[in-house]
Scaffold this motif. Structure first.
Motif, PDB file in Angstrom:
ATOM      1  N   GLY A 155       0.786  -1.230   0.000  1.00  0.00           N
ATOM      2  CA  GLY A 155       0.000   0.000   0.000  1.00  0.00           C
ATOM      3  C   GLY A 155       0.816   1.277   0.000  1.00  0.00           C
ATOM      4  N   LEU A 156       0.211   2.327   0.509  1.00  0.00           N
ATOM      5  CA  LEU A 156       0.805   3.652   0.532  1.00  0.00           C
ATOM      6  C   LEU A 156       0.811   4.204   1.952  1.00  0.00           C
ATOM      7  CD1 LEU A 156      -0.923   5.025  -2.687  1.00  0.00           C
ATOM      8  CD2 LEU A 156       1.527   4.557  -2.419  1.00  0.00           C
ATOM      9  N   PRO A 157       1.763   5.073   2.268  1.00  0.00           N
ATOM     10  CA  PRO A 157       1.830   5.625   3.633  1.00  0.00           C
ATOM     11  C   PRO A 157       0.586   6.432   3.976  1.00  0.00           C
ATOM     12  CG  PRO A 157       3.347   6.767   2.155  1.00  0.00           C
ATOM     13  CD  PRO A 157       2.853   5.567   1.417  1.00  0.00           C
ATOM     14  N   GLY A 158       0.129   6.292   5.208  1.00  0.00           N
ATOM     15  CA  GLY A 158      -1.053   7.015   5.653  1.00  0.00           C
ATOM     16  C   GLY A 158      -2.353   6.406   5.195  1.00  0.00           C
ATOM     17  N   ARG A 159      -2.293   5.242   4.560  1.00  0.00           N
ATOM     18  CA  ARG A 159      -3.491   4.566   4.071  1.00  0.00           C
ATOM     19  C   ARG A 159      -3.516   3.148   4.644  1.00  0.00           C
ATOM     20  NH1 ARG A 159      -5.346   4.829  -2.166  1.00  0.00           N
ATOM     21  NH2 ARG A 159      -6.047   6.847  -1.366  1.00  0.00           N
ATOM     22  N   TYR A 160      -4.712   2.718   5.062  1.00  0.00           N
ATOM     23  CA  TYR A 160      -4.895   1.372   5.612  1.00  0.00           C
ATOM     24  C   TYR A 160      -4.275   0.334   4.681  1.00  0.00           C
ATOM     25  CZ  TYR A 160      -7.383  -2.684   7.518  1.00  0.00           C
ATOM     26  OH  TYR A 160      -7.698  -3.893   8.075  1.00  0.00           O
ATOM     27  N   PRO A 161      -3.527  -0.660   5.212  1.00  0.00           N
ATOM     28  CA  PRO A 161      -3.276  -0.981   6.624  1.00  0.00           C
ATOM     29  C   PRO A 161      -2.003  -0.361   7.205  1.00  0.00           C
ATOM     30  CG  PRO A 161      -2.500  -2.795   5.289  1.00  0.00           C
ATOM     31  CD  PRO A 161      -3.046  -1.760   4.330  1.00  0.00           C
ATOM     32  N   TYR A 162      -1.550   0.754   6.648  1.00  0.00           N
ATOM     33  CA  TYR A 162      -0.468   1.563   7.235  1.00  0.00           C
ATOM     34  C   TYR A 162       0.875   0.848   7.299  1.00  0.00           C
ATOM     35  CZ  TYR A 162      -4.727   3.983   8.501  1.00  0.00           C
ATOM     36  OH  TYR A 162      -5.963   4.586   8.456  1.00  0.00           O
ATOM     37  N   THR A 163       1.085  -0.131   6.423  1.00  0.00           N
ATOM     38  CA  THR A 163       2.361  -0.849   6.400  1.00  0.00           C
ATOM     39  C   THR A 163       3.526   0.120   6.242  1.00  0.00           C
ATOM     40  OG1 THR A 163       1.215  -2.666   5.290  1.00  0.00           O
ATOM     41  CG2 THR A 163       3.623  -2.731   5.281  1.00  0.00           C
ATOM     42  N   ARG A 164       3.333   1.138   5.413  1.00  0.00           N
ATOM     43  CA  ARG A 164       4.444   2.017   5.048  1.00  0.00           C
ATOM     44  C   ARG A 164       4.529   3.269   5.906  1.00  0.00           C
ATOM     45  NH1 ARG A 164       5.428   2.208  -1.273  1.00  0.00           N
ATOM     46  NH2 ARG A 164       7.537   2.407  -0.416  1.00  0.00           N
ATOM     47  N   GLY A 165       3.702   3.331   6.939  1.00  0.00           N
ATOM     48  CA  GLY A 165       3.759   4.468   7.849  1.00  0.00           C
ATOM     49  C   GLY A 165       2.372   4.972   8.180  1.00  0.00           C
ATOM     50  N   PRO A 166       2.190   5.537   9.373  1.00  0.00           N
ATOM     51  CA  PRO A 166       0.857   5.984   9.795  1.00  0.00           C
ATOM     52  C   PRO A 166       0.394   7.272   9.129  1.00  0.00           C
ATOM     53  CG  PRO A 166       2.464   6.444  11.507  1.00  0.00           C
ATOM     54  CD  PRO A 166       3.178   5.657  10.453  1.00  0.00           C
ATOM     55  N   TYR A 167       1.329   8.059   8.560  1.00  0.00           N
ATOM     56  CA  TYR A 167       0.956   9.363   8.016  1.00  0.00           C
ATOM     57  C   TYR A 167       1.415   9.498   6.564  1.00  0.00           C
ATOM     58  CZ  TYR A 167       0.423  10.240  12.992  1.00  0.00           C
ATOM     59  OH  TYR A 167       0.051  10.146  14.312  1.00  0.00           O
ATOM     60  N   PRO A 168       0.681  10.276   5.767  1.00  0.00           N
ATOM     61  CA  PRO A 168       1.006  10.379   4.342  1.00  0.00           C
ATOM     62  C   PRO A 168       2.348  11.038   4.035  1.00  0.00           C
ATOM     63  CG  PRO A 168      -1.258  11.098   4.733  1.00  0.00           C
ATOM     64  CD  PRO A 168      -0.604  10.951   6.073  1.00  0.00           C
ATOM     65  N   THR A 169       2.821  11.940   4.893  1.00  0.00           N
ATOM     66  CA  THR A 169       4.073  12.648   4.588  1.00  0.00           C
ATOM     67  C   THR A 169       5.258  12.147   5.409  1.00  0.00           C
ATOM     68  OG1 THR A 169       3.517  14.379   6.187  1.00  0.00           O
ATOM     69  CG2 THR A 169       2.885  14.756   3.887  1.00  0.00           C
ATOM     70  N   MET A 170       4.993  11.487   6.523  1.00  0.00           N
ATOM     71  CA  MET A 170       6.047  10.988   7.419  1.00  0.00           C
ATOM     72  C   MET A 170       7.095  12.078   7.692  1.00  0.00           C
ATOM     73  SD  MET A 170       5.054   8.122   8.567  1.00  0.00           S
ATOM     74  CE  MET A 170       6.529   7.426   9.318  1.00  0.00           C
ATOM     75  N   TYR A 171       8.386  11.795   7.501  1.00  0.00           N
ATOM     76  CA  TYR A 171       9.418  12.733   7.928  1.00  0.00           C
ATOM     77  C   TYR A 171       9.570  13.926   6.986  1.00  0.00           C
ATOM     78  CZ  TYR A 171      10.674   8.555  10.614  1.00  0.00           C
ATOM     79  OH  TYR A 171      10.638   7.445  11.422  1.00  0.00           O
ATOM     80  N   ARG A 172       8.937  13.874   5.820  1.00  0.00           N
ATOM     81  CA  ARG A 172       8.933  15.058   4.950  1.00  0.00           C
ATOM     82  C   ARG A 172       8.091  16.169   5.567  1.00  0.00           C
ATOM     83  NH1 ARG A 172       9.931  13.575  -0.997  1.00  0.00           N
ATOM     84  NH2 ARG A 172       8.665  15.404  -1.479  1.00  0.00           N
ATOM     85  N   GLY A 173       7.115  15.777   6.407  1.00  0.00           N
ATOM     86  CA  GLY A 173       6.284  16.768   7.077  1.00  0.00           C
ATOM     87  C   GLY A 173       6.794  17.121   8.457  1.00  0.00           C
ATOM     88  N   ARG A 174       7.332  16.107   9.157  1.00  0.00           N
ATOM     89  CA  ARG A 174       7.819  16.341  10.517  1.00  0.00           C
ATOM     90  C   ARG A 174       8.798  15.236  10.895  1.00  0.00           C
ATOM     91  NH1 ARG A 174       4.118  16.195  16.049  1.00  0.00           N
ATOM     92  NH2 ARG A 174       5.814  16.552  17.524  1.00  0.00           N
ATOM     93  N   THR A 175      10.008  15.629  11.274  1.00  0.00           N
ATOM     94  CA  THR A 175      10.997  14.649  11.725  1.00  0.00           C
ATOM     95  C   THR A 175      10.535  14.022  13.030  1.00  0.00           C
ATOM     96  OG1 THR A 175      12.711  16.026  10.713  1.00  0.00           O
ATOM     97  CG2 THR A 175      13.451  14.326  12.234  1.00  0.00           C
ATOM     98  N   TRP A 176      10.962  12.793  13.262  1.00  0.00           N
ATOM     99  CA  TRP A 176      10.606  12.126  14.515  1.00  0.00           C
ATOM    100  C   TRP A 176      11.039  12.964  15.718  1.00  0.00           C
ATOM    101  CZ3 TRP A 176      14.600  10.741  11.287  1.00  0.00           C
ATOM    102  CH2 TRP A 176      15.886  10.804  11.825  1.00  0.00           C
TER     103      TRP A 176
END
Length: 578
Positions: free
Chosen positions: A80-101
């Protein structure tokens, strides 16, 4: 908010076409692989045989020589894609491009003032979140002047007995501006009550506070072995904190369900995520049974995992548990809000891998473990100090650990692409294997009657001890290399490093303050608050949090609260597992 991730007819048609093309590719690759094995591989290994090493992942899963498109999941939606169920690739659509951990280095030692000074130092070095470590008496709900606390006050974390300690701990720190995590379990609700009391005294809006208390009591019975009360009343306390925070603290995480300590007790990666999901299921079921809708609290659940030595397995582990959680919340508990299905986690590099011999090697270990956490999509991260095999970290070690995260974030480019290892034949296969392993473990636990029954039967404890024994045996034999310990060992004098030194007068100062607070408080208010707390404790349907907040405001101490509640809840003795 409904989950809007269902596929359209156009997407279904596209997926069908992609599946046909993939099937053709898999058939072609499978034939080519067989030909390669018969020709190039056979000829090469006849001249230069492979080592007789048993190739397995860190948790013992067999590792093939090479992976191909045949090892990818049959259904693209599993990736799948980040931020989209089942969130394999990350819980948010932008991940660290939007906000660093969040860079959240843990700190805690001596009195609150000493730890406050360390907090200010770390914030000055660029740390973006606070994480508090408490000493053993505080963890066990004992006061600093309790005979059992002698010699342990402030040694492995900060000592907190009464509300003025919490006030000093966060003196000069804006709690609406910085996220605060507290590593505390059996006495977690009391620390949360103190935190709330400090916030209310300062006039803060509770809905603006962010952070978490660990508060994961079931993993204590499974792994860490720090508890005060029996399982059932301990579960009630966790339930009460979740319900209270869902009603009064919109941004606060009332439980940080922890695989980290399960791993540090000796579990492998598969057991860490499987046991964590089993415990999660028990907590969610308990709160739902109390009449709270899953979508009213699940978005505030958070998780804490270790980042161990096997880089690819760790990345796959984080992806697998995120996917399993999403499916469990939707299919088992009927979650509808996407926020209820997004697993968000804090990671910490593995303390158990740190060595006293050649301690500078620990910097390299920590950097690689931090990289696997970032590649796996962590929301916050703690990197261990190079000296933690000796004692709590020094300022210098903490600075190096923080700089490790900052170099990863600013110099390596890993924040530029979301889930950059996604689609790797090996990684996707390993992700699927680990997710299936979670399901298999949970099925066994359900057959035993659930988590509480499995704890009472010693199931988790036996699984962990067997794995820990196997690891120790392989390490002793050299089958599991540890550089500087059983391979490339130095024969000379051990390296000397700077280590943290605890002020020997700290314990006496803490005890003196505790006695002064007891002497100066309003005795009638304290007695009334204790009576109210005991009355609420006897009513299983009542919530303990408001009465506990009043108790700490009346300057009742940690030990007074837990001591009184033992008379209501009782105590717990574990049946040993051999």
């Amino acid at each position: 908010m409904a989950d809007d991730n269902s596929a359209s007819p156009h997407q279904d048609a596209h997926q069908d076409g992609t599946r046909l093309a993939t099937d053709a590719l898999v058939r072609a690759v499978t034939g080519e692989l067989a030909d390669w094995e018969r020709r190039e591989l056979a000829a090469f290994t006849a001249r230069r045989p492979e080592s007789k090493e048993r190739y397995v992942s860190g948790s013992g899963l067999p590792v093939k020589r090479v992976y191909t498109p045949a090892d990818l999941p049959a259904d693209w939606s599993d990736i799948g894609l980040p931020g989209r169920y089942p969130y394999t690739r990350g819980p948010y659509p932008t991940m660290y491009r939007g906000r660093t951990w969040t860079m959240r280095q843990i700190a805690g030692f001596g009195q609150a003032e000493e730890t406050n000074e360390r907090f200010r130092y770390l914030i000055g070095q660029g740390q973006t979140g606070l994480s508090v470590d408490f000493d053993m008496p505080t963890l066990m709900g004992l006061d600093s002047d309790d005979p059992m606390s002698l010699g342990e006050v402030g040694r492995e974390g900060v000592a907190v007995d009464v509300l003025p300690d919490m006030e000093a701990l966060f003196d000069g720190i804006d709690l609406e501006d910085i996220s605060v995590s507290m590593t505390i379990n059996p006495s977690a609700w009391i620390l949360l009550a103190m935190y709330v009391a400090v916030a209310e005294q300062r006039g803060y809006d509770l809905d603006k506070l962010s952070g978490t208390i660990q508060n994961d009591i079931l993993k204590e019975y499974v792994a860490q072995k720090e508890w005060i009360f029996p399982v059932r009343p301990s579960m009630r306390i966790v339930r009460d904190t979740i319900v209270y925070c869902s009603q009064h603290m919109a941004r606060y995480n009332p439980v940080n369900i922890s695989g980290y300590h399960i791993s540090e007790a000796g579990a492998n990666a598969q057991q860490e995520i499987a046991f964590t999901m089993a415990i999660t299921k028990a907590y969610v079921a308990d709160v739902v049974a109390a009449g709270v809708d899953v979508d009213d609290f699940a978005s505030r659940l958070s998780f804490f995992f270790v980042s161990q030595a096997d880089l690819f397995e760790e990345v796959a582990k984080f992806r697998a548990v995120r996917r399993y959680y999403a499916r469990m919340m939707r299919e088992d508990f009927g979650a509808r809000n996407p926020q209820s299905m997004r697993l968000r986690f804090h990671a910490q590099t593995a303390a158990a891998t740190l060595t006293k011999p050649q301690p500078m090697n620990n910097i390299i270990r920590t950097a690689l473990q931090a990289l696997s956490a970032v590649l796996g999509g962590a929301q916050s991260l703690h990197t261990n100090g190079l000296d933690e095999a000796y004692t709590i970290p020094s300022e210098q070690a903490m600075k190096i650990a923080l700089r490790t995260q900052q170099i990863l974030a600013d110099e390596t480019g890993v924040t530029s692409v979301i889930d950059p290892l996604g689609g790797s034949y090996y990684l996707e296969n390993l992700t699927g294997e680990l997710e299936r392993g979670i399901g298999e473990y949970l099925a066994r636990i359900e057959e035993m009657g659930g988590v509480e029954a499995a704890i009472e039967q010693g199931f988790f404890q036996r699984e962990i001890s067997d794995t820990a024994y196997d690891f120790a045996r392989r390490k002793a034999s050299g089958d599991r290399p540890v550089i500087g310990v059983n391979k490339y060992v130095d024969g000379g004098e051990a390296e000397k490093i700077e280590t943290h030194q605890l002020d020997p007068a700290s314990e006496a100062r803490q005890i003196a303050r505790l006695k002064r607070v007891r002497a100066d408080r309003d005795p009638e208010r304290a007695e009334a608050a204790l009576r109210r707390l005991l009355a609420v404790a006897r009513d299983d349907g009542a919530n303990l949090m408001p009465a506990t907040i009043e108790a700490v405001k009346a300057h009742l101490s940690m030990g007074e609260i837990t001591g009184a509640l033992r008379g209501v809840f009782g105590t717990y003795t574990e049946t040993p597992v051999f």
